[in-house]
Design a protein around this motif. Structure first.
Motif, mmCIF file in Angstrom:
data_model
loop_
_atom_site.group_PDB
_atom_site.id
_atom_site.type_symbol
_atom_site.label_atom_id
_atom_site.label_comp_id
_atom_site.label_asym_id
_atom_site.label_seq_id
_atom_site.Cartn_x
_atom_site.Cartn_y
_atom_site.Cartn_z
ATOM 1 N N LEU A 103 0.824 -1.208 0.000
ATOM 2 C CA LEU A 103 0.000 0.000 0.000
ATOM 3 C C LEU A 103 0.857 1.257 0.000
ATOM 4 O O LEU A 103 0.548 2.237 -0.685
ATOM 5 C CB LEU A 103 -0.937 -0.006 1.216
ATOM 6 C CG LEU A 103 -2.080 -1.028 1.185
ATOM 7 C CD1 LEU A 103 -2.856 -0.997 2.498
ATOM 8 C CD2 LEU A 103 -3.018 -0.747 0.017
ATOM 9 N N SER A 104 1.952 1.229 0.767
ATOM 10 C CA SER A 104 2.854 2.387 0.800
ATOM 11 C C SER A 104 3.454 2.648 -0.575
ATOM 12 O O SER A 104 3.534 3.786 -1.042
ATOM 13 C CB SER A 104 3.969 2.163 1.825
ATOM 14 O OG SER A 104 3.441 2.031 3.126
ATOM 15 N N ALA A 105 3.882 1.566 -1.237
ATOM 16 C CA ALA A 105 4.457 1.708 -2.574
ATOM 17 C C ALA A 105 3.425 2.241 -3.560
ATOM 18 O O ALA A 105 3.731 3.069 -4.429
ATOM 19 C CB ALA A 105 5.005 0.367 -3.052
ATOM 20 N N LEU A 106 2.170 1.774 -3.418
ATOM 21 C CA LEU A 106 1.108 2.231 -4.306
ATOM 22 C C LEU A 106 0.828 3.715 -4.114
ATOM 23 O O LEU A 106 0.680 4.469 -5.082
ATOM 24 C CB LEU A 106 -0.164 1.419 -4.047
ATOM 25 C CG LEU A 106 -1.399 1.801 -4.885
ATOM 26 C CD1 LEU A 106 -1.112 1.583 -6.370
ATOM 27 C CD2 LEU A 106 -2.614 0.988 -4.453
ATOM 28 N N VAL A 107 0.783 4.165 -2.853
ATOM 29 C CA VAL A 107 0.521 5.576 -2.558
ATOM 30 C C VAL A 107 1.644 6.455 -3.099
ATOM 31 O O VAL A 107 1.405 7.487 -3.739
ATOM 32 C CB VAL A 107 0.348 5.789 -1.042
ATOM 33 C CG1 VAL A 107 0.319 7.282 -0.714
ATOM 34 C CG2 VAL A 107 -0.924 5.115 -0.551
ATOM 35 N N ILE A 108 2.894 6.041 -2.854
ATOM 36 C CA ILE A 108 4.043 6.826 -3.321
ATOM 37 C C ILE A 108 4.074 6.873 -4.850
ATOM 38 O O ILE A 108 4.300 7.923 -5.458
ATOM 39 C CB ILE A 108 5.353 6.232 -2.774
ATOM 40 C CG1 ILE A 108 5.403 6.399 -1.248
ATOM 41 C CG2 ILE A 108 6.563 6.913 -3.416
ATOM 42 C CD1 ILE A 108 6.564 5.686 -0.591
ATOM 43 N N GLY A 109 3.818 5.727 -5.477
ATOM 44 C CA GLY A 109 3.822 5.679 -6.936
ATOM 45 C C GLY A 109 2.738 6.554 -7.540
ATOM 46 O O GLY A 109 2.966 7.258 -8.531
ATOM 47 N N THR A 110 1.549 6.526 -6.934
ATOM 48 C CA THR A 110 0.447 7.357 -7.427
ATOM 49 C C THR A 110 0.770 8.838 -7.279
ATOM 50 O O THR A 110 0.510 9.644 -8.182
ATOM 51 C CB THR A 110 -0.851 7.025 -6.664
ATOM 52 O OG1 THR A 110 -1.161 5.638 -6.833
ATOM 53 C CG2 THR A 110 -2.008 7.866 -7.179
ATOM 54 N N ALA A 111 1.349 9.203 -6.121
ATOM 55 C CA ALA A 111 1.707 10.606 -5.889
ATOM 56 C C ALA A 111 2.741 11.084 -6.903
ATOM 57 O O ALA A 111 2.625 12.189 -7.460
ATOM 58 C CB ALA A 111 2.239 10.775 -4.468
ATOM 59 N N LEU A 112 3.749 10.264 -7.164
ATOM 60 C CA LEU A 112 4.767 10.637 -8.151
ATOM 61 C C LEU A 112 4.164 10.769 -9.547
ATOM 62 O O LEU A 112 4.532 11.668 -10.317
ATOM 63 C CB LEU A 112 5.893 9.595 -8.159
ATOM 64 C CG LEU A 112 6.831 9.598 -6.952
ATOM 65 C CD1 LEU A 112 7.795 8.422 -7.025
ATOM 66 C CD2 LEU A 112 7.611 10.907 -6.886
ATOM 67 N N PHE A 113 3.229 9.886 -9.857
ATOM 68 C CA PHE A 113 2.594 9.936 -11.177
ATOM 69 C C PHE A 113 1.806 11.231 -11.352
ATOM 70 O O PHE A 113 1.888 11.897 -12.384
ATOM 71 C CB PHE A 113 1.671 8.729 -11.351
ATOM 72 C CG PHE A 113 1.001 8.666 -12.696
ATOM 73 C CD1 PHE A 113 1.698 8.238 -13.814
ATOM 74 C CD2 PHE A 113 -0.326 9.040 -12.846
ATOM 75 C CE1 PHE A 113 1.088 8.184 -15.062
ATOM 76 C CE2 PHE A 113 -0.948 8.990 -14.082
ATOM 77 C CZ PHE A 113 -0.233 8.560 -15.194
ATOM 78 N N VAL A 114 1.038 11.610 -10.308
ATOM 79 C CA VAL A 114 0.197 12.806 -10.383
ATOM 80 C C VAL A 114 1.038 14.080 -10.343
ATOM 81 O O VAL A 114 0.792 15.034 -11.092
ATOM 82 C CB VAL A 114 -0.832 12.810 -9.233
ATOM 83 C CG1 VAL A 114 -1.585 14.136 -9.188
ATOM 84 C CG2 VAL A 114 -1.812 11.659 -9.397
#
Length: 209
Positions: A19-30
């Motif tokens: 979940l942490s990786a998903l949140v960080i990845g989404t934030a970087l993408f946006v």
């Protein structure tokens, strides 16, 4: 011989890490990828962090139009209007109009646009000030962008400007109501190999720049 027993992650730890990786990845993408690759900045963070400056829109296939029977020019597109979606409208644009406008005046000026170069001619106007204008070239067609820039207390690094009319022409007349206080006028670009002189007449509520 010593046995090595690698640590075994519990399922809760795996889920938490995922979940942490998903949140960080989404934030970087946006924040980074969307502004830099696609010119989309939903949070505004891309502009603040400079990622929006990396965006370079794909150049559409260039269409050519005839402007006077002898001279041709690149076809203009909607995406070329104004300063672009990543430059915010200054807050001063929403200031109320003054109770009294500038005094009426009229002027006639000539503007020499050298071959292969561009220049601006602007009027200072208050919000909701009005002008009538007419301009004609002595020879040939000019590219022009009739636009305005907001008067700001603390100008940003990237200047916001709103385009009102963009075209290739040798003659133009019109009326104009300033949507905000600031400098409003024309950017002329001479794409020919000869100097072109513009004869401009203006009448209304303004001050010469």
């Amino acid at each position: 011989m010593t046995d090595i027993n690698p640590p075994v992650l519990e399922s809760k730890q795996i889920i938490k890490a995922s979940l942490s990786a998903l949140v960080i990845g989404t934030a970087l993408f946006v924040i980074a990828v969307l502004p830099a690759e696609y010119g989309i900045d939903p949070t505004g963070a891309g502009h603040l962090l400079g990622f929006s400056k990396l965006y370079q829109p794909e150049e559409p296939q260039t269409a050519v139009v005839s402007v006077d029977g002898a001279q041709t020019a690149k076809a203009l597109r909607l995406e070329e209007l104004g300063s672009g979606p990543n430059v915010p409208l200054p807050k001063e644009a929403n200031n109320p109009a003054p109770s009294q406008q500038l005094a009426q005046r009229q002027d006639s000026v000539t503007i020499k646009v050298p071959a292969g170069e561009g220049l601006e001619y602007k009027l200072n106007m208050l919000k909701y000030g009005q002008v009538k204008y007419e301009w004609t070239t002595d020879q040939g067609v000019l590219f022009f962008d009739f636009h305005g820039e907001v008067k700001e207390e603390n100008p940003a690094d990237e200047t916001f400007f709103e385009s009102y009319t963009v075209a290739n022409s040798a003659n133009m007349i019109g009326t104009f109501l300033a949507p905000f206080e600031g400098r409003h006028g024309w950017y002329f670009k001479n794409n020919t190999n000869k100097d072109i002189v513009v004869s401009l007449r203006v009448k209304g509520q303004y001050l010469l720049d």
